[in-house]
Structures are given as structure tokens and as C-alpha cells.
Design a protein around this motif. Structure first.
Motif, PDB file in Angstrom:
ATOM      1  N   GLN A   1     -57.255  17.727  -8.897  1.00 56.75           N
ATOM      2  CA  GLN A   1     -58.058  18.665  -9.679  1.00 56.75           C
ATOM      3  C   GLN A   1     -57.163  19.612 -10.486  1.00 56.75           C
ATOM      4  O   GLN A   1     -57.443  20.802 -10.619  1.00 56.75           O
ATOM      5  CB  GLN A   1     -58.983  19.462  -8.756  1.00 56.75           C
ATOM      6  CG  GLN A   1     -59.946  18.593  -7.982  1.00 56.75           C
ATOM      7  CD  GLN A   1     -60.791  19.376  -6.997  1.00 56.75           C
ATOM      8  OE1 GLN A   1     -61.010  20.577  -7.167  1.00 56.75           O
ATOM      9  NE2 GLN A   1     -61.257  18.725  -5.957  1.00 56.75           N
ATOM     10  N   GLY A   2     -56.072  19.072 -10.999  1.00 54.11           N
ATOM     11  CA  GLY A   2     -55.144  19.908 -11.739  1.00 54.11           C
ATOM     12  C   GLY A   2     -54.125  20.537 -10.814  1.00 54.11           C
ATOM     13  O   GLY A   2     -54.270  20.541  -9.592  1.00 54.11           O
ATOM     14  N   MET A   3     -53.057  21.063 -11.399  1.00 55.03           N
ATOM     15  CA  MET A   3     -52.010  21.726 -10.627  1.00 55.03           C
ATOM     16  C   MET A   3     -52.153  23.239 -10.773  1.00 55.03           C
ATOM     17  O   MET A   3     -52.355  23.746 -11.879  1.00 55.03           O
ATOM     18  CB  MET A   3     -50.629  21.283 -11.093  1.00 55.03           C
ATOM     19  CG  MET A   3     -49.508  21.685 -10.131  1.00 55.03           C
ATOM     20  SD  MET A   3     -47.841  21.291 -10.759  1.00 55.03           S
ATOM     21  CE  MET A   3     -48.022  19.557 -11.152  1.00 55.03           C
ATOM     22  N   HIS A   4     -52.057  23.936  -9.662  1.00 56.07           N
ATOM     23  CA  HIS A   4     -52.198  25.388  -9.662  1.00 56.07           C
ATOM     24  C   HIS A   4     -50.916  26.023  -9.132  1.00 56.07           C
ATOM     25  O   HIS A   4     -50.438  25.665  -8.054  1.00 56.07           O
ATOM     26  CB  HIS A   4     -53.384  25.815  -8.794  1.00 56.07           C
ATOM     27  CG  HIS A   4     -54.712  25.364  -9.330  1.00 56.07           C
ATOM     28  ND1 HIS A   4     -55.600  26.221  -9.942  1.00 56.07           N
ATOM     29  CD2 HIS A   4     -55.300  24.140  -9.367  1.00 56.07           C
ATOM     30  CE1 HIS A   4     -56.671  25.564 -10.327  1.00 56.07           C
ATOM     31  NE2 HIS A   4     -56.513  24.287  -9.989  1.00 56.07           N
ATOM     32  N   CYS A   5     -50.374  26.952  -9.901  1.00 59.70           N
ATOM     33  CA  CYS A   5     -49.186  27.683  -9.476  1.00 59.70           C
ATOM     34  C   CYS A   5     -49.534  29.154  -9.328  1.00 59.70           C
ATOM     35  O   CYS A   5     -50.216  29.727 -10.193  1.00 59.70           O
ATOM     36  CB  CYS A   5     -48.044  27.519 -10.480  1.00 59.70           C
ATOM     37  SG  CYS A   5     -47.443  25.814 -10.631  1.00 59.70           S
ATOM     38  N   ARG A   6     -49.070  29.749  -8.246  1.00 58.93           N
ATOM     39  CA  ARG A   6     -49.301  31.166  -7.988  1.00 58.93           C
ATOM     40  C   ARG A   6     -47.967  31.838  -7.715  1.00 58.93           C
ATOM     41  O   ARG A   6     -47.231  31.409  -6.829  1.00 58.93           O
ATOM     42  CB  ARG A   6     -50.259  31.354  -6.815  1.00 58.93           C
ATOM     43  CG  ARG A   6     -51.691  30.916  -7.127  1.00 58.93           C
ATOM     44  CD  ARG A   6     -52.576  30.941  -5.887  1.00 58.93           C
ATOM     45  NE  ARG A   6     -53.973  30.731  -6.221  1.00 58.93           N
ATOM     46  CZ  ARG A   6     -54.540  29.541  -6.404  1.00 58.93           C
ATOM     47  NH1 ARG A   6     -53.796  28.443  -6.288  1.00 58.93           N
ATOM     48  NH2 ARG A   6     -55.821  29.437  -6.706  1.00 58.93           N
ATOM     49  N   PHE A   7     -47.683  32.854  -8.496  1.00 57.48           N
ATOM     50  CA  PHE A   7     -46.441  33.602  -8.351  1.00 57.48           C
ATOM     51  C   PHE A   7     -46.768  34.888  -7.601  1.00 57.48           C
ATOM     52  O   PHE A   7     -47.531  35.727  -8.094  1.00 57.48           O
ATOM     53  CB  PHE A   7     -45.840  33.925  -9.715  1.00 57.48           C
ATOM     54  CG  PHE A   7     -45.370  32.714 -10.491  1.00 57.48           C
ATOM     55  CD1 PHE A   7     -45.583  31.425 -10.025  1.00 57.48           C
ATOM     56  CD2 PHE A   7     -44.708  32.863 -11.689  1.00 57.48           C
ATOM     57  CE1 PHE A   7     -45.149  30.320 -10.730  1.00 57.48           C
ATOM     58  CE2 PHE A   7     -44.264  31.761 -12.419  1.00 57.48           C
ATOM     59  CZ  PHE A   7     -44.492  30.493 -11.937  1.00 57.48           C
ATOM     60  N   GLY A   8     -46.186  35.035  -6.413  1.00 56.10           N
ATOM     61  CA  GLY A   8     -46.534  36.158  -5.549  1.00 56.10           C
ATOM     62  C   GLY A   8     -45.507  37.266  -5.562  1.00 56.10           C
ATOM     63  O   GLY A   8     -44.305  37.017  -5.454  1.00 56.10           O
ATOM     64  N   MET A   9     -45.991  38.503  -5.668  1.00 62.67           N
ATOM     65  CA  MET A   9     -45.132  39.649  -5.451  1.00 62.67           C
ATOM     66  C   MET A   9     -44.860  39.792  -3.955  1.00 62.67           C
ATOM     67  O   MET A   9     -45.626  39.315  -3.116  1.00 62.67           O
ATOM     68  CB  MET A   9     -45.819  40.923  -5.946  1.00 62.67           C
ATOM     69  CG  MET A   9     -46.116  40.952  -7.424  1.00 62.67           C
ATOM     70  SD  MET A   9     -47.169  42.355  -7.895  1.00 62.67           S
ATOM     71  CE  MET A   9     -46.181  43.749  -7.352  1.00 62.67           C
ATOM     72  N   LYS A  10     -43.793  40.442  -3.617  1.00 63.11           N
ATOM     73  CA  LYS A  10     -43.475  40.694  -2.220  1.00 63.11           C
ATOM     74  C   LYS A  10     -44.618  41.469  -1.570  1.00 63.11           C
ATOM     75  O   LYS A  10     -45.086  42.474  -2.094  1.00 63.11           O
ATOM     76  CB  LYS A  10     -42.184  41.494  -2.133  1.00 63.11           C
ATOM     77  CG  LYS A  10     -41.672  41.750  -0.731  1.00 63.11           C
ATOM     78  CD  LYS A  10     -40.356  42.503  -0.813  1.00 63.11           C
ATOM     79  CE  LYS A  10     -39.750  42.718   0.553  1.00 63.11           C
ATOM     80  NZ  LYS A  10     -38.456  43.431   0.466  1.00 63.11           N
ATOM     81  N   GLY A  11     -45.089  40.969  -0.424  1.00 60.27           N
ATOM     82  CA  GLY A  11     -46.144  41.646   0.315  1.00 60.27           C
ATOM     83  C   GLY A  11     -47.547  41.168   0.049  1.00 60.27           C
ATOM     84  O   GLY A  11     -48.471  41.536   0.781  1.00 60.27           O
ATOM     85  N   VAL A  12     -47.754  40.340  -0.974  1.00 60.45           N
ATOM     86  CA  VAL A  12     -49.095  39.842  -1.286  1.00 60.45           C
ATOM     87  C   VAL A  12     -49.629  39.009  -0.131  1.00 60.45           C
ATOM     88  O   VAL A  12     -48.924  38.164   0.428  1.00 60.45           O
ATOM     89  CB  VAL A  12     -49.077  39.020  -2.587  1.00 60.45           C
ATOM     90  CG1 VAL A  12     -50.299  38.126  -2.695  1.00 60.45           C
ATOM     91  CG2 VAL A  12     -48.985  39.937  -3.799  1.00 60.45           C
ATOM     92  N   ILE A  13     -50.882  39.256   0.235  1.00 62.98           N
ATOM     93  CA  ILE A  13     -51.540  38.507   1.319  1.00 62.98           C
ATOM     94  C   ILE A  13     -52.765  37.795   0.756  1.00 62.98           C
ATOM     95  O   ILE A  13     -53.624  38.418   0.128  1.00 62.98           O
ATOM     96  CB  ILE A  13     -51.969  39.436   2.466  1.00 62.98           C
ATOM     97  CG1 ILE A  13     -50.741  39.981   3.204  1.00 62.98           C
ATOM     98  CG2 ILE A  13     -52.905  38.714   3.437  1.00 62.98           C
ATOM     99  CD1 ILE A  13     -51.073  40.984   4.298  1.00 62.98           C
ATOM    100  N   ALA A  14     -52.835  36.489   0.962  1.00 64.68           N
ATOM    101  CA  ALA A  14     -54.041  35.717   0.653  1.00 64.68           C
ATOM    102  C   ALA A  14     -54.801  35.538   1.960  1.00 64.68           C
ATOM    103  O   ALA A  14     -54.276  34.954   2.913  1.00 64.68           O
ATOM    104  CB  ALA A  14     -53.673  34.372   0.041  1.00 64.68           C
TER     105      ALA A  14
END
Length: 528
Positions: free
Chosen positions: A396-409
Motif C-alpha cells: 500500500q505504498g511506502m511510508h517513512c517517518r522521521f522521529g525527533m528524540k522522545g517521540v512516542i507512537a
């Protein structure tokens, strides 16, 4: 146009009168009336109509020519100035500084490397970094291994030497870095969620004592000889495919194809030159917690307002360079509950930068970043199965997520298989088997954040959610060069331990765990 109509009506009436006139005088009178109608007032209308028609034709012509020029200029811009498919591209490229010859040389040396983004700008960038990071088998493989070990990975995490504490089912002990050919009984081993969170609180990005974690997943590493070349990894590949067929999670480490992207993305300026400051979808949160949500239906809004619900994040558009300025502000110190921070902490605003590539999938976003399939060719859909995509046609496509330090999903499950690659930095994943669904207090199907846990894992409220005390989980820290295979409906809670770049792709769904998810109220109609 009204005058022209009146003229035609008058002409028709006079002709009829002329035809019926019985004497010469009547015919003369009729002709006189006709002449007046023809040469006096109607003449001014006809002249006006001729002018209007001429003006309208010229206006339409100018608009058409202007539109053609604008569309051509826009196409010229987005393709980097030279069309690679035009029949006279070679002649035009000479005027553009030989761009066609320049990129053609790259294509000849690396056939099939670039298939999705054929712009001159992108090919020039790849050519530039090929000169910096030449791909010449033995030497390049050794260089990439050294880069990963000395630069990309800052520490080694050690699985705790402790038996799992869930005795509801039989299990076999195993070494996560030397797993047996088949998944051991009870794999992957699990631990009490509260114990795992107490050992390493989610808001704390500093590693726990001695870097010991409650790891349960097997890590299958590609072996390399002293020169850096990959050795015969048939046994490793066989294990990977066996665990994949069993639909259990595992990690692939140091795949030579993945390390090529890790080294390239790890260069200080590569992504700056690739992404520039073009705006992309970015999620914004007033703190470090990010919860998925969808716009609620109108009939549900009143109920949600009564429950005190409001959108947990905002979607905005932001350029990579602007996002990077925010992300670099978190580099100064580690987040801890004791307030030991350097200018930034979990209660500050955070941004989650995203890229989406559609590739061969249907249009999945308004501005797709299809170069991702050239950057991560190991995630390209193929006709045959591979270690990352079980069913490439279902991607379903490629998804990239760039996370800052400390980000919580926040903790959630996805209704399809996922392969997740870490290309820069570190991410901590806390995983739970789908059978833990009832212990994780998920929002129901009609909630905007369905499939996600209502529990704040940074500060779980056991009075409100006592079942969470029984939840069983395990954890793993994914580092640059790691790819996590996550089966359908497995729960995952993600903490960005530092600035990091992650890309993932899906490949269809399996039904092994439907029973557990159905018990939580999520039927087979869930297709997200």
C-alpha cells in the motif's frame, strides 16, 4: 446577439409579406422596409457581432497558448529541466550541460537502480554520492560495515538473563542472537508490561543500566568475512523464511542491500540535498505523544465532546530543513521524569515528519515521493516472495517517518503485515501478541483512535485499567540497518531514542490472529 435575433425575425416577416403582396406598390413598400432593416440598424449589430467574434477567438487563442506555455514550464521544472523520454533529449541535454550523457553513464553502470524517479536532478544526486561512496563489491562492503559499526550504531543492547514470567503456556528457552531453525515453543518470550516499563520508563531516552532490555525477538544477522563481503547466508535466509511462514516477528540485521541506504542516508548532507525544503505531511503534537485518529462522523461528534475528546495531533505541511531545526533542538539532553533535561523535554511540542511513496500502488497521496522505491530497492514489490514482502501485490505504498528524540507512537495494531527498516538512529519497540488485546484497553471501532490503546504507557492508570497489570510484552531496540518483520495485528509501542529515520511497507494480511482481535470487538471488516 439580441439585435441579430431581431434582424432575422424581421427579415423572415418581410419576406413573407413580400411574397403575399398583390401589387407593385405593396412590393415596393415591402422592399423599402426590408432595405431599412438590412442596411440601417441591423448593420450596426452585425458589425458588433463580427468584432466580438474576432475578439473572442483571439482571447481563446491567447489563453490556450499561455496555458500550454505554463504547463510546459511546470513539466520542465519537475523533471529537472530535461525530459528523459523525449526523442530529442540528447540534443537538449547538450544545451543543459550534458545532463543526459551524465545520467546515462550512471544508468549504464547501475542498470535497474533508478526505476521510479527519472528526473535529471535525482540522477545527478545519485551520481555525486556514487563518487563519494563507490559501490565496488569488496571495498565498499567493508567500508559500509565499518560505517555501521563505528558511526551508525552507538551501543549494543543485551537481552536480560531472566526467565519469562508467564506460565500460562509452555515455552522453550533460546538465545535471541542464535535462534533455532524453527520458532521455539512459546516464541517470542514475554514479560510483565509493568516490569518492562519500570525498568525503562518510556519518557526516558537514556538506555537502562548495562543496556539490558527485555528482548524476546530473534535477530538474524547476515554474516560477513574479514573483507566485509557477505558469506554464504543460505542458513540465515532459510531461518528467516521459516519464521516468516510461521507469521511471527523477527529482525533482519546487516542485509548488504539495506546497508547501502544506511550509509547514503547517514551522510550529513544527502537528505538535505534530496528533500531540500519541499513541504510534506507532518504531524504536530503539544507533547511527545502521538496518537492516530480519523475525523469522527457527525453523529459521533456530540458524544465525543461529552467524553472530553479532542484531536490529539494536527496535520500540517513542513519542509525537511524546517523539521530538522526542531529535531536538532532535542539532541541536547535525555528526557527523564526527574526533569533532568537540557532545554527540551516530553512536555514540549514535537513534530513527526513523513514521506509517502506510492510506486506501483494506486495514487495514495497528492504529492508522492516515489524516489523512495529507488532509495530502498529492497522494498520494491516483486512477483516472488522475499524476506520483507510476503505478497508484494498487496503493498500500500511506502511510508517513512522521521522521529525527533522522545517521540512516542502510542500502542496499536495494524491489520496487515509490516516490514519496518531503521536507516538512521534508534527506536525502541515494545511488542505484544494479539492475544493480549483484552489487557490493552483499546478504543472501540467507532472511536476516532480505534485500534489504539487508551492507556498512557508513560503513566498507566491501573485504577481505571486494572487489566493492564496482566499484560505481557517484550521489547527490542532497532538500530540503523535493522528490519523488523511484524505480522498482522501484532501490537507495537514505539519510542524514538534519538533523531531517527524509519521506512515501512505492508504486504497483505494473514488470518492467524483474527480470533484474538475478534474477541476485542474488531471483526473482519477492519481493513486499515
Amino acid at each position: 446577439m439580441t439585435g441579430l435575433t431581431d434582424y432575422l425575425i424581421e427579415r423572415k416577416r418581410v419576406k413573407a409579406k413580400q411574397k403575399n403582396a398583390g401589387n407593385h406598390r405593396s412590393r415596393q413598400a415591402a422592399e423599402s422596409t426590408y432595405d431599412n432593416a438590412k442596411y440601417n440598424k441591423p448593420h450596426s449589430y452585425m458589425h458588433s457581432v463580427d468584432i466580438n467574434i474576432d475578439v473572442n477567438v483571439r482571447t481563446v487563442f491567447y489563453i490556450w497558448v499561455g496555458s500550454f506555455i505554463l504547463v510546459g514550464a511546470f513539466a520542465w521544472y519537475i523533471t529537472g529541466g530535461v525530459s528523459m523520454t523525449s526523442s530529442n533529449a540528447y540534443e537538449r541535454s547538450n544545451r543543459a550541460g550534458g545532463a543526459y550523457e551524465y545520467t546515462s553513464a550512471f544508468a549504464q553502470r547501475h542498470p535497474g537502480v533508478i526505476q521510479y524517479d527519472r528526473t535529471v536532478q535525482y540522477r545527478k544526486l545519485r551520481e555525486k554520492y556514487e563518487a563519494i561512496l563507490p559501490d565496488s563489491n569488496t571495498v565498499s562492503a567493508k567500508r559500509r560495515r565499518a560505517f555501521v559499526q563505528d558511526t551508525a550504531r552507538k551501543r549494543r543492547y543485551i537481552p536480560k538473563n531472566k526467565q519469562q514470567q508467564n506460565y500460562d503456556y509452555d515455552y522453550d528457552d533460546y538465545d535471541p542472537f542464535n535462534c533455532p531453525p524453527n520458532p521455539p515453543k512459546g516464541y517470542p518470550r514475554t514479560y510483565n508490561a509493568l516490569e518492562v516499563l519500570q525498568n525503562w520508563p518510556p519518557d526516558d531516552t537514556a538506555p537502562p543500566q548495562n543496556n539490558e532490555i527485555y528482548q524476546g525477538l530473534c535477530v538474524f544477522s547476515f554474516q560477513h568475512n574479514s573483507d566485509g563481503d557477505g558469506e554464504n547466508n543460505n542458513d540465515t535466509l532459510q531461518k528467516i523464511m521459516t519464521y516468516q511462514a510461521a507469521e511471527v516477528p523477527y529482525v533482519v540485521r546487516d542485509d548488504p542491500e539495506v546497508l547501502k541506504t544506511v550509509e547514503r542516508w547517514g551522510q550529513p548532507d544527502y537528505l538535505k540535498e534530496l528533500l531540500r525544503n519541499d513541504e510534506h505531511i507532518t504531524e504536530y503534537s503539544v507533547n511527545n505523544h502521538f496518537m492516530y485518529w480519523q475525523k469522527p462522523l457527525r453523529k459521533d461528534k456530540k458524544k465525543l465532546r461529552g467524553e472530553g475528546w479532542s484531536p490529539p495531533t494536527k496535520k500540517i505541511r513542513m519542509g525537511y530543513l524546517d523539521w530538522l531545526k526542531h529535531a536538532n533542538a532535542t539532541v541536547g539532553g535525555d528526557f527523564t521524569k526527574d526533569g533532568d533535561v537540557d532545554v527540551f523535554g516530553p512536555d514540549h511540542s514535537h513534530w513527526y515528519f513523513r514521506l509517502i511513496g506510492c510506486g506501483d500502488y494506486r495514487s495514495c497521496t497528492d504529492k508522492p515521493s516515489d524516489f523512495l522505491f529507488d532509495e530502498l530497492p529492497f522494498f520494491r514489490p516483486r512477483n516472488k516472495e522475499n524476506i520483507y514482502l510476503v505478497n508484494g501485490k498487496e503493498q500500500q505504498g511506502m511510508h517513512c517517518r522521521f522521529g525527533m528524540k522522545g517521540v512516542i507512537a502510542e500502542n496499536h495494531f495494524d491489520a496487515s503485515r509490516n516490514s519496518i527498516a531503521i536507516l538512521v538512529g534508534e527506536r525502541r519497540y515494545i511488542l505484544a501478541h494479539p492475544r493480549e488485546c483484552e489487557n490493552l484497553a483499546l478504543y472501540p471501532m467507532d472511536h476516532p483512535s480505534r485500534r489504539h490503546s487508551a492507556i498512557d504507557w508513560s503513566n498507566p492508570d491501573l485504577m481505571k485499567y486494572p487489566q493492564f497489570g496482566n499484560a505481557q510484552v517484550n521489547e527490542i531496540v532497532l538500530q540503523a540497518g535493522d528490519v523488523l518483520y511484524l505480522p498482522t495485528q501484532w501490537f507495537h509501542y514505539i519510542v524514538s531514542l534519538e533523531l531517527n529515520f524509519q521506512c515501512n511497507i505492508r504486504s497483505g494480511r494473514s488470518e492467524e490472529y483474527d480470533y484474538f482481535i475478534d474477541k476485542c470487538g474488531f471483526g473482519k471488516t477492519l481493513h486499515e
